[in-house]
Design a protein around this motif. Structure first.
Motif, PDB file in Angstrom:
ATOM      1  N   LEU A  83       0.763  -1.184   0.024  1.00 43.55           N
ATOM      2  CA  LEU A  83       0.005  -0.019   0.038  1.00 43.55           C
ATOM      3  C   LEU A  83       0.921   1.141  -0.029  1.00 43.55           C
ATOM      4  CD1 LEU A  83      -2.720  -1.071   2.681  1.00 43.55           C
ATOM      5  CD2 LEU A  83      -3.218  -0.763   0.000  1.00 43.55           C
TER       6      LEU A  83
ATOM      7  N   TRP B 195      -2.214   8.031  10.566  1.00 37.83           N
ATOM      8  CA  TRP B 195      -3.527   8.075  10.643  1.00 37.83           C
ATOM      9  C   TRP B 195      -3.959   9.373  10.927  1.00 37.83           C
ATOM     10  CZ3 TRP B 195      -7.190   8.391  14.968  1.00 37.83           C
ATOM     11  CH2 TRP B 195      -8.394   7.788  14.484  1.00 37.83           C
TER      12      TRP B 195
ATOM     13  N   PRO C 261     -14.545   8.608   1.853  1.00 37.75           N
ATOM     14  CA  PRO C 261     -13.264   7.576   1.061  1.00 37.75           C
ATOM     15  C   PRO C 261     -12.052   8.094   1.584  1.00 37.75           C
ATOM     16  CG  PRO C 261     -14.424   9.502  -0.345  1.00 37.75           C
ATOM     17  CD  PRO C 261     -15.320   9.256   0.955  1.00 37.75           C
TER      18      PRO C 261
ATOM     19  N   VAL D 248     -11.900   5.942   5.904  1.00 31.55           N
ATOM     20  CA  VAL D 248     -12.302   4.744   6.098  1.00 31.55           C
ATOM     21  C   VAL D 248     -11.179   3.476   6.002  1.00 31.55           C
ATOM     22  CG1 VAL D 248     -13.719   2.864   5.445  1.00 31.55           C
ATOM     23  CG2 VAL D 248     -15.001   5.153   5.781  1.00 31.55           C
ATOM     24  N   ALA D 249     -10.573   3.504   4.751  1.00 29.88           N
ATOM     25  CA  ALA D 249      -9.671   2.542   4.657  1.00 29.88           C
ATOM     26  C   ALA D 249      -8.406   2.780   5.581  1.00 29.88           C
ATOM     27  CB  ALA D 249      -9.448   2.567   3.107  1.00 29.88           C
TER      28      ALA D 249
ATOM     29  N   VAL E 128      -9.673   1.390   8.911  1.00 31.70           N
ATOM     30  CA  VAL E 128      -9.678  -0.236   8.953  1.00 31.70           C
ATOM     31  C   VAL E 128      -8.300  -0.663   9.068  1.00 31.70           C
ATOM     32  CG1 VAL E 128     -10.316  -2.123   7.404  1.00 31.70           C
ATOM     33  CG2 VAL E 128     -12.004  -0.281   7.687  1.00 31.70           C
ATOM     34  N   LEU E 129      -7.188  -0.151   8.142  1.00 31.80           N
ATOM     35  CA  LEU E 129      -6.001  -0.707   8.518  1.00 31.80           C
ATOM     36  C   LEU E 129      -5.331  -0.426   9.809  1.00 31.80           C
ATOM     37  CD1 LEU E 129      -3.589  -1.723   7.015  1.00 31.80           C
ATOM     38  CD2 LEU E 129      -3.109   0.423   6.327  1.00 31.80           C
TER      39      LEU E 129
END
Length: 124
Positions: free
Chosen positions: A27, A76, A96, A99-100, A103-104
């Motif tokens: 990522l 984060w 958008p 959220v990702a 979650v990570l």
């Protein structure tokens, strides 16, 4: 000859932590590369810095260091600040963007018990 009672040479969760480190690196690499390109074009520095942060987090995860969690917390929080700077209080526009990474963050937090063992085991 190996006996069932012998301790494993690798601690539990070694492979799971390694897989997580690889995923985080996968990522981070495009974020760093394309983010650097965006910086050259005069765009936002967020992607390059976030990508660099993710790659360092991946290295720390591979070393099973607790510093990975603290560094990801910093990435984060930077993401939250960047998302607020980008779209303000338009919460649907923030979805958008946050959220990702959130979650990570939860997934990385789930690995907390597996991090930092090397030091304790080495002390025994």
């Amino acid at each position: 000859m190996a006996y069932a009672s012998e301790p494993h040479s690798r601690p539990r969760g070694h492979w799971a932590t390694t897989i997580l480190a690889v995923v985080v690196a996968l990522l981070g690499l495009p974020l760093l590369g394309l983010g650097a390109w965006l910086i050259v074009l005069g765009g936002s520095w967020y992607y390059g810095l976030a990508g660099l942060g993710l790659i360092i987090v991946a290295v720390l995860l591979a070393q099973r260091s607790m510093a990975a969690i603290w560094l990801y917390l910093l990435v984060w929080l930077g993401t939250l600040g960047w998302a607020y700077w980008e779209v303000g209080t338009d919460w649907w526009a923030q979805v958008p963007r946050v959220v990702a990474p959130t979650v990570l963050f939860v997934i990385i937090l789930l690995f907390t018990p597996l991090l930092g063992r090397r030091t304790r085991e080495g002390a025994l």
